[in-house]
Design a protein around this motif. Structure first.
Motif, short mmCIF file in Angstrom:
data_model
loop_
_atom_site.label_atom_id
_atom_site.label_comp_id
_atom_site.label_asym_id
_atom_site.label_seq_id
_atom_site.Cartn_x
_atom_site.Cartn_y
_atom_site.Cartn_z
N GLY A 288 -5.11 -26.80 -32.80
CA GLY A 288 -4.72 -25.80 -33.53
C GLY A 288 -4.28 -25.24 -32.53
N ALA A 289 -3.58 -23.77 -32.53
CA ALA A 289 -3.37 -23.58 -31.77
C ALA A 289 -3.13 -22.16 -31.68
N ILE A 290 -3.60 -21.34 -29.83
CA ILE A 290 -3.35 -19.74 -29.77
C ILE A 290 -2.11 -19.00 -29.66
N VAL A 291 -1.77 -17.79 -29.75
CA VAL A 291 -0.24 -17.66 -30.01
C VAL A 291 -1.13 -15.89 -29.43
N THR A 292 -0.57 -15.88 -28.41
CA THR A 292 -0.80 -14.46 -28.19
C THR A 292 0.67 -13.46 -27.88
N THR A 293 0.51 -12.23 -27.64
CA THR A 293 1.01 -11.58 -27.34
C THR A 293 0.69 -10.60 -25.99
N LEU A 294 1.31 -10.06 -24.96
CA LEU A 294 1.05 -9.33 -24.04
C LEU A 294 1.74 -7.69 -24.54
N SER A 295 0.52 -6.74 -24.54
CA SER A 295 1.63 -5.07 -24.71
C SER A 295 1.57 -4.20 -24.00
N GLN A 296 2.24 -3.84 -23.54
CA GLN A 296 2.64 -2.83 -22.52
C GLN A 296 1.44 -1.80 -23.03
N THR A 297 1.94 -1.31 -24.38
CA THR A 297 2.14 -0.43 -24.84
C THR A 297 0.33 0.72 -24.87
N GLY A 298 -0.05 -0.62 -25.05
CA GLY A 298 -1.61 0.18 -25.71
C GLY A 298 -2.55 -0.30 -24.33
N SER A 299 -1.63 -0.51 -23.15
CA SER A 299 -2.70 -0.69 -22.22
C SER A 299 -3.24 0.01 -21.36
N LEU A 300 -4.10 -0.86 -20.58
CA LEU A 300 -4.65 0.57 -20.08
C LEU A 300 -4.53 0.44 -18.41
N PHE A 301 -4.57 1.51 -17.95
CA PHE A 301 -4.35 2.05 -16.57
C PHE A 301 -2.97 0.09 -15.72
N LYS A 302 -1.83 0.25 -16.51
CA LYS A 302 -0.36 -0.57 -16.18
C LYS A 302 0.25 0.18 -15.94
N PRO A 303 1.71 0.09 -15.26
CA PRO A 303 2.20 0.80 -14.92
C PRO A 303 3.43 0.37 -16.06
N SER A 304 4.58 1.54 -16.70
CA SER A 304 5.24 1.29 -18.05
C SER A 304 6.03 0.31 -17.78
N SER A 305 6.93 -0.14 -16.48
CA SER A 305 7.87 -0.80 -16.19
C SER A 305 7.64 -2.81 -15.84
N ALA A 306 5.90 -2.36 -16.20
CA ALA A 306 5.05 -4.23 -16.06
C ALA A 306 5.29 -5.00 -17.56
N TYR A 307 5.94 -6.08 -17.69
CA TYR A 307 5.92 -6.54 -18.60
C TYR A 307 5.99 -8.23 -18.89
N THR A 308 6.47 -8.66 -16.99
CA THR A 308 5.19 -10.06 -17.36
C THR A 308 4.23 -10.89 -16.82
N PRO A 309 4.17 -11.85 -16.83
CA PRO A 309 2.44 -11.53 -18.07
C PRO A 309 2.05 -12.21 -16.58
N GLN A 310 2.41 -11.85 -15.61
CA GLN A 310 1.49 -11.86 -13.58
C GLN A 310 0.60 -10.79 -13.81
N GLU A 311 1.99 -9.39 -14.28
CA GLU A 311 1.44 -7.89 -13.89
C GLU A 311 0.56 -8.19 -15.16
N LEU A 312 0.71 -7.73 -16.69
CA LEU A 312 -0.04 -7.54 -17.38
C LEU A 312 -1.12 -8.07 -17.08
N LEU A 313 -1.20 -8.92 -17.20
CA LEU A 313 -2.63 -9.75 -17.40
C LEU A 313 -3.64 -9.82 -15.97
#
Lengths: 382, 352
Positions: A288-313
């Motif tokens: 099978g496969a795993i497809v995931t999405t990063l999302s800043q809008t619902g994330s907690l305690f993360k700055p709004s300009s963060a969007y790369t995997p490194q920052e958000l994960l």
């Protein structure tokens, strides 16, 4: 070769379409923006930038809970579900088609700035997989599981963990709605005890586990855990393909806003749902496969300009998900912008007189910065 | 003893009603002048400059250096000027020891005004006589040599006339005087008395300042660009507008979607381009600092409008000016006044 036909609901409009295009020669013909290709499997680069239609029944069956709220409102308004075919989605589909299912599941992380269409890409992929007959494990937003939870029960299975009966039962309901036939086919391989008296025997269809979880809300989270484990083990055998689609996967490794009764903060591992989901996302299973999405809008305690995997994960999440295939989702290209604008015009969503002019189009493009969400919000009041 | 008031004549004049103007004797003024000169030499020595070549500007600079003042009113700061500028001119006593007045028109009350009117009328008569002589000689009315530049000059104002005559002039008298002057100027041979007339007229500075539009500059790839600066409240912005662009705009290195999340600010940026109809044709790179979100947007708008002037015809520049795209917004934060809570808001009124 280009599909000149229009994807319409009723046949009557087919006859009218040629008339309408003659009546309004100034408007571009419908065909430029639309495709009659409803099957994502056949989408190729030619279809890039076009919108394809998903019949409403399929929408209800495949996406009981996956679509973004605004898109659902748009479906209700326009009475049809049109999804744009974009490059990241095509890329993903190509990978999926060419992937070898004997190898461990490959992880794909869709990332991008806010409002660029990551969730929609995910939905496109989910639609494709469900058409292909895969078992789709779609978690609409993992952030819902780590915040705003009213009830937290201590898990009976493992003393350290906490259960979330409400979220688990909601998810089980939607899961049942989307994957009816699989639940019938898959059989349990172990005996499970729900409390002192109830138990599920070996060899029973998974459907019973789900119903047990729905009936006994207290053990819903454990039911979820059971379902996930069974599915993982059995996809290994190869009787079906499994797609794990998680939206907002960065919630699994961040912090939570939940607190225990003694006001100490809860970390994600202490939640049963999150724990089980983490096991799913690990690539120790095949088929099978795993497809995931990063999302800043619902994330907690993360700055709004963060969007790369490194920052958000965060470091933990990144290590857990490593290695993965990153898929960036950019803003609309000029062509995509034109097709979206043409669609709004055609559905008479843009009522303002100036919106119909070239200047109006340039203005919209400037003000929205070709960002899909901004364009959608801008076009709303017009 | 005399109170030394270091104020200009105009301010002095307003206090006249209270106690009457201070009368300075000639000896007093002379003493003040001597003291001033001595003080000037001392100051030059203190500053290490040559006392002989110490001008008024040097004095001003030295005083500003030695007595720094944070007062906003320039006239309230420490001042060292020649006594003739400091003390207003006053009329010397008009009569002799025996009580007889010097001037023959003293008993009219407005001696200098009437003597001026007499003089001007005399000039008028001489001009008329001259004209008659010329007609008698050449039997032709002499042509006026270039009309005096009436547009660039104006007559003395009433206050200036009062200062010149050192006595009060009423509105009626003033208008009569101006009428007489105009009559004099209207005559063809008035050029003879040009010097006399020039005493009563002043140059008006040319008001129109043509704003120079800078030409386009070209950078390495041959793309035309132009710069503009703008400000609003406390924000200062510079914008560089490039030709042959796609409509991308960068502010301080950040895309406008990220720098200005609010739609209103982006609309402000859009306005100059939309007005000229060049939305997708130019690229822009700006830097901005200071102010708040709205002020920065306004500053960039002004800067981009100024930069776009070089790309556009004069007529469109005029349209932009009339649309208000090129004017600096003068609104700034108003000062808080003492006794009030804010610039306008008063404290809560309590009956007791």
């Amino acid at each position: 070769q280009l599909d000149r036909g229009c994807a319409l609901h009723t046949a009557a409009r087919d006859g009218l379409s040629s008339v309408s295009s003659q009546d309004v020669p100034a408007e571009r013909p419908r065909a430029v923006f639309h495709t009659s290709e409803s099957d994502p499997a056949k989408h190729t680069e030619q279809h890039e930038g076009r919108l394809y239609n998903i019949p409403l029944e399929e929408v209800k069956a495949v996406f009981p809970h996956g679509l973004p709220h605004r898109f659902q409102q748009q479906i209700q308004t326009f009475n049809e579900a049109r999804v744009m075919v974009r490059k990241p989605a095509l890329e993903l589909l190509a990978y999926l088609k060419g992937s070898n299912f004997a190898h461990p599941a490959v992880r794909y992380v869709i990332y991008g700035e806010r409002g660029t269409g990551k969730t929609m890409t995910l939905c496109h992929v989910v639609h494709y997989c469900s058409r292909q007959g895969w078992l789709v494990l779609h978690i609409p937003d993992a952030h819902l599981w780590v915040k705003n939870c009213k009830e937290l029960l201590q898990s009976s299975y493992n003393k350290n963990r906490l259960d979330q009966p409400l979220q688990a039962s909601v998810w089980l309901k939607n899961f049942k709605a989307s994957n009816e036939r699989f639940l019938q086919e898959i059989k349990t391989q172990k005996k499970y005890m729900w409390g002192k008296r109830e138990s599920t025997e070996e060899g029973r269809p998974l459907r019973e586990v789900v119903e047990q979880g729905l009936a006994r809300v207290r053990s819903a989270s454990d039911a979820v855990g059971v379902v996930l484990r069974e599915i993982k083990q059995q996809s290994h055998r190869g009787s079906f393909r499994l797609l794990v689609a998680v939206d907002g996967v960065n919630a699994l490794w961040g912090r939570t806003t939940l607190r225990k009764e003694d006001k100490s903060p809860v970390s994600p591992e202490e939640l049963t749902l999150v724990h089980n989901l983490r096991k799913m996302v690990r690539n120790d299973w095949t088929g099978g496969a795993i497809v995931t999405t990063l999302s800043q809008t619902g994330s907690l305690f993360k700055p709004s300009s963060a969007y790369t995997p490194q920052e958000l994960l965060g470091k933990e999440g990144f290590d857990a998900l490593d290695p993965f295939v990153p898929i960036p989702v950019p803003n609309y290209s000029p062509r995509e912008f034109e097709s979206c604008y043409g669609y709004y015009l055609e559905r008479k969503w843009l009522q303002h007189e100036k919106a119909h002019t070239e200047d109006g189009k340039a203005e919209l493009q400037f003000l929205s910065g070709s960002n899909p969400r901004q364009l959608d919000r801008l076009a709303g009041p017009l | 003893t005399l109170r030394l008031i270091c104020t200009t004549t105009a301010v002095q004049r307003k206090n006249v009603g209270a106690s009457g103007p201070e009368k300075y004797t000639e000896a007093f003024i002379k003493k003040q002048i001597e003291e001033f000169n001595l003080g000037k030499r001392h100051l030059a020595n203190m500053m290490g400059e040559d006392p002989e070549t110490f001008t008024q500007e040097d004095i001003d600079r030295a005083i500003a250096y030695l007595f720094p003042s944070g007062l906003f009113d320039k006239q309230a700061r420490p001042l060292m000027k020649h006594p003739t500028e400091v003390f207003p001119e006053q009329r010397k006593i008009q009569w002799g020891e025996d009580g007889r007045p010097f001037h023959f028109l003293f008993y009219t009350g407005k001696q200098s005004y009437y003597s001026l009117m007499h003089e001007t009328y005399e000039k008028l008569l001489t001009v008329q006589k001259h004209q008659d002589q010329l007609i008698a000689q050449d039997s032709s009315i002499p042509l006026q040599k270039e009309k005096r530049n009436l547009a660039g000059s104006r007559w003395l104002t009433k206050i200036e006339l009062e200062e010149m005559l050192l006595e009060k002039v009423s509105d009626d008298d003033y208008s009569r005087f101006i009428q007489l002057l105009q009559k004099l100027v209207a005559l063809p041979c008035a050029d003879i008395e040009e010097k006399y007339i020039q005493k009563f007229s002043k140059e008006v500075p040319v008001q129109l300042q043509k704003v120079v539009i800078e030409p386009l500059q070209y950078d390495e790839q041959g793309v035309a660009f132009s710069t503009g600066e703008g400000q609003r409240k406390t924000a200062r912005a510079t914008a560089v507008v490039y030709d042959n662009g796609t409509g991308k705009i960068t502010v301080n290195g950040i895309d406008i979607l990220h720098y200005f999340p609010v739609l209103q600010d982006r609309e402000q940026l859009l306005f100059p381009f939309q007005f000229l109809g060049r939305i997708g044709k130019h690229d822009m790179v700006c830097t901005v600092s200071g102010g708040g979100r709205s002020a920065q947007a306004g500053a960039i708008r002004l800067a981009s409008a100024k930069a776009l002037r070089s790309f556009v015809t004069e007529k469109e520049v005029e349209f932009m000016r009339q649309a208000g795209l090129l004017t600096v917004d003068p609104r700034v934060k108003e000062r808080k006044k003492p006794g009030q809570e804010g610039p306008r808001r008063k404290f809560t009124w309590k009956k007791r």
